[in-house]
Design an enzyme around this catalytic site. Structure first.
Site, PDB file in Angstrom:
ATOM      1  N   GLU A   1      33.700  36.424  29.299  1.00 24.23           N
ATOM      2  CA  GLU A   1      34.790  37.420  29.353  1.00 24.23           C
ATOM      3  C   GLU A   1      35.468  37.368  27.981  1.00 24.23           C
ATOM      4  O   GLU A   1      35.386  38.321  27.208  1.00 24.23           O
ATOM      5  CB  GLU A   1      35.765  37.070  30.489  1.00 24.23           C
TER       6      GLU A   1
ATOM      7  N   HIS B   1      40.232  38.585  42.874  1.00 15.26           N
ATOM      8  CA  HIS B   1      41.080  37.403  43.094  1.00 15.26           C
ATOM      9  C   HIS B   1      42.200  37.808  44.039  1.00 15.26           C
ATOM     10  O   HIS B   1      42.975  38.723  43.714  1.00 15.26           O
ATOM     11  CB  HIS B   1      41.681  36.928  41.773  1.00 15.26           C
TER      12      HIS B   1
ATOM     13  N   HIS C   1      34.064  40.800  42.942  1.00 17.57           N
ATOM     14  CA  HIS C   1      34.887  40.065  41.973  1.00 17.57           C
ATOM     15  C   HIS C   1      36.334  40.487  42.169  1.00 17.57           C
ATOM     16  O   HIS C   1      36.781  41.477  41.594  1.00 17.57           O
ATOM     17  CB  HIS C   1      34.382  40.358  40.551  1.00 17.57           C
TER      18      HIS C   1
ATOM     19  N   ASP D   1      38.852  42.848  39.925  1.00 13.12           N
ATOM     20  CA  ASP D   1      39.390  41.597  39.379  1.00 13.12           C
ATOM     21  C   ASP D   1      40.785  41.298  39.941  1.00 13.12           C
ATOM     22  O   ASP D   1      40.908  40.517  40.892  1.00 13.12           O
ATOM     23  CB  ASP D   1      39.405  41.654  37.842  1.00 13.12           C
ATOM     24  N   ASP D   2      41.817  41.918  39.355  1.00 10.57           N
ATOM     25  CA  ASP D   2      43.214  41.687  39.772  1.00 10.57           C
ATOM     26  C   ASP D   2      43.925  43.042  39.853  1.00 10.57           C
ATOM     27  O   ASP D   2      44.733  43.383  38.973  1.00 10.57           O
ATOM     28  CB  ASP D   2      43.908  40.791  38.747  1.00 10.57           C
TER      29      ASP D   2
HETATM   30  N1  ADE Z   1      41.927  34.626  37.268  1.00 13.24           N
HETATM   31  C1  ADE Z   1      42.285  35.824  37.731  1.00 13.24           C
HETATM   32  N2  ADE Z   1      41.725  36.797  37.001  1.00 13.24           N
HETATM   33  C2  ADE Z   1      40.978  36.185  36.046  1.00 13.24           C
HETATM   34  C3  ADE Z   1      40.158  36.641  34.988  1.00 13.24           C
HETATM   35  N3  ADE Z   1      39.977  37.938  34.732  1.00 13.24           N
HETATM   36  N4  ADE Z   1      39.578  35.724  34.204  1.00 13.24           N
HETATM   37  C4  ADE Z   1      39.754  34.426  34.421  1.00 13.24           C
HETATM   38  N5  ADE Z   1      40.509  33.950  35.397  1.00 13.24           N
HETATM   39  C5  ADE Z   1      41.124  34.820  36.213  1.00 13.24           C
HETATM   40 ZN    ZN Z   2      38.077  37.345  37.597  1.00 16.02          ZN
END
Ligand code: ADE
Ligand code: ZN
Length: 339
Positions: A202, A21, A19, A280-281
């Site tokens: 989420e 991005h 997971h 995630d990010d």
């Molecule tokens: N795009 C990037 N990170 C995200 C996240 N945590 N939830 C939804 N969309 C995303």
């Molecule tokens: Zn995500």
């Protein structure tokens, strides 16, 4: 021989990330460099100012900044540099396999060609496999705040690059954009041979997880935290061993949880759920995959066995073929025995 500390153990253990991005790996230093060569303005004066702005109260506040940051990416080379920088970083964290989301609409809506985006990312992933030994799968995410028609349009644009894409996903603003909105495009994607995953639970309610399972036929749920509000759903996820790709530091930074020590990992483990740990990010949430493991290990007092199980899950829940999964899971077990 002195026992390996949990930090060293986490650093060295072979693992996958499921997971992630790619736009969320955009570190401010690289953002400034790319903005400069593309003559694009950033609304901050320094790297420090950018980092200072990374304080979010919810998902939407983060997404506004994340989409703005991605706005400096114009050329194939930019997408290449972004992706390769991530791979170099996680190579130092012993990541063996990564399943990367990209958001084509974030770029095509600004006039960037789909081919420019995916070619840059794909070339970097191939180079990462060759030079850094990191295998990969690419997941194309639809932006759920946009219409299903626009998702269909994106799927159409992806067709010349079909062989580069393993799965489709669903991300962006969750509440008010239920999985049911994308039922037809997911059906089409499945018919075309793509695997399917979706962000659900989420910020959105547990019903969205049911919808992702029943209407989108997803094989993995991204996040899924709110499944805990529905016992029957938890049983369904556990019985079917549908993986949840958890992102602890993201949840903390986006106020899905108030303290990391409240993270319901042990509760989820106790219910027999198939769990993986992801970033995630990472450029926005203060940590790549190892920092996610480490911060959790510190606050929840995770044992080496817990970390080993989570690392094995990361391969088990991946889109790798069965033979490769077995080989990588065995490498985790061997590491556990020796450390
Ligand atoms: N795009 C990037 N990170 C995200 C996240 N945590 N939830 C939804 N969309 C995303
Ligand atoms: Zn995500």
């Amino acid at each position: 021989m002195a026992a390996t500390s949990i930090e060293k153990f986490i650093t060295g253990i072979p693992k996958a990330e499921l997971h992630l991005h790619i736009e969320g790996t955009f570190e401010p230093e690289l953002m400034f460099e790319i903005a400069k060569r593309n003559n694009k303005k950033i609304k901050y004066n320094s790297v420090e100012e950018v980092r200072e702005a990374y304080k979010f109260n919810n998902l939407q506040e983060f997404l506004d900044i994340y989409y703005a940051g991605a706005g400096v990416l114009l050329e194939e080379r930019d997408f290449y540099d972004l992706t390769y920088a991530y791979l170099k970083k996680v190579h130092s964290q012993n990541l063996k396999h990564t399943e990367v989301f990209f958001d084509p609409q974030t770029h095509t809506d600004r006039g960037i060609l789909f081919g420019t985006v995916i070619t840059g990312i794909h070339k970097a992933l191939e180079d990462g496999r060759t030079h850094l030994g990191i295998s990969y799968k690419l997941i194309m995410s639809f932006l759920r705040h946009l219409s299903e028609e626009e998702a269909f349009n994106t799927l159409e644009q992806a067709m010349p690059y079909k062989d580069w894409i393993t799965a489709v996903g669903l991300d962006s603003s969750e509440v008010g954009h239920p999985p049911s909105k994308f039922q037809r495009v997911y059906k089409k994607a499945a018919e075309l041979g793509f695997h399917t995953v979706a962000h659900a639970g989420e910020e959105g309610p547990s019903e969205y997880i049911w919808e992702a399972l029943r209407l989108l036929n997803v094989v993995r749920i991204d996040h899924g935290n709110r499944c805990l509000e529905d016992e029957q759903l938890v049983s369904e996820l556990a019985n079917r061993q549908i993986p949840l790709t958890l992102c602890p530091l993201s949840n903390l930074e986006l106020k899905v949880i108030s303290n990391l020590s409240d993270y319901p990992l042990r509760k989820m483990m106790g219910k027999g759920l198939l769990l993986t740990i992801n970033s995630d990010d990472p450029a926005y949430f203060g940590g790549y995959v190892n920092e996610n493991f480490l911060r959790l290990a510190e606050v929840l007092d995770l044992s080496k066995k817990d970390v080993c199980d989570l690392a094995k899950n990361s391969f088990r829940a991946s889109f790798l073929d069965e033979k490769t999964k077995i080989r990588l899971i065995e490498s985790v077990e061997e590491y556990y025995r020796n450390n």
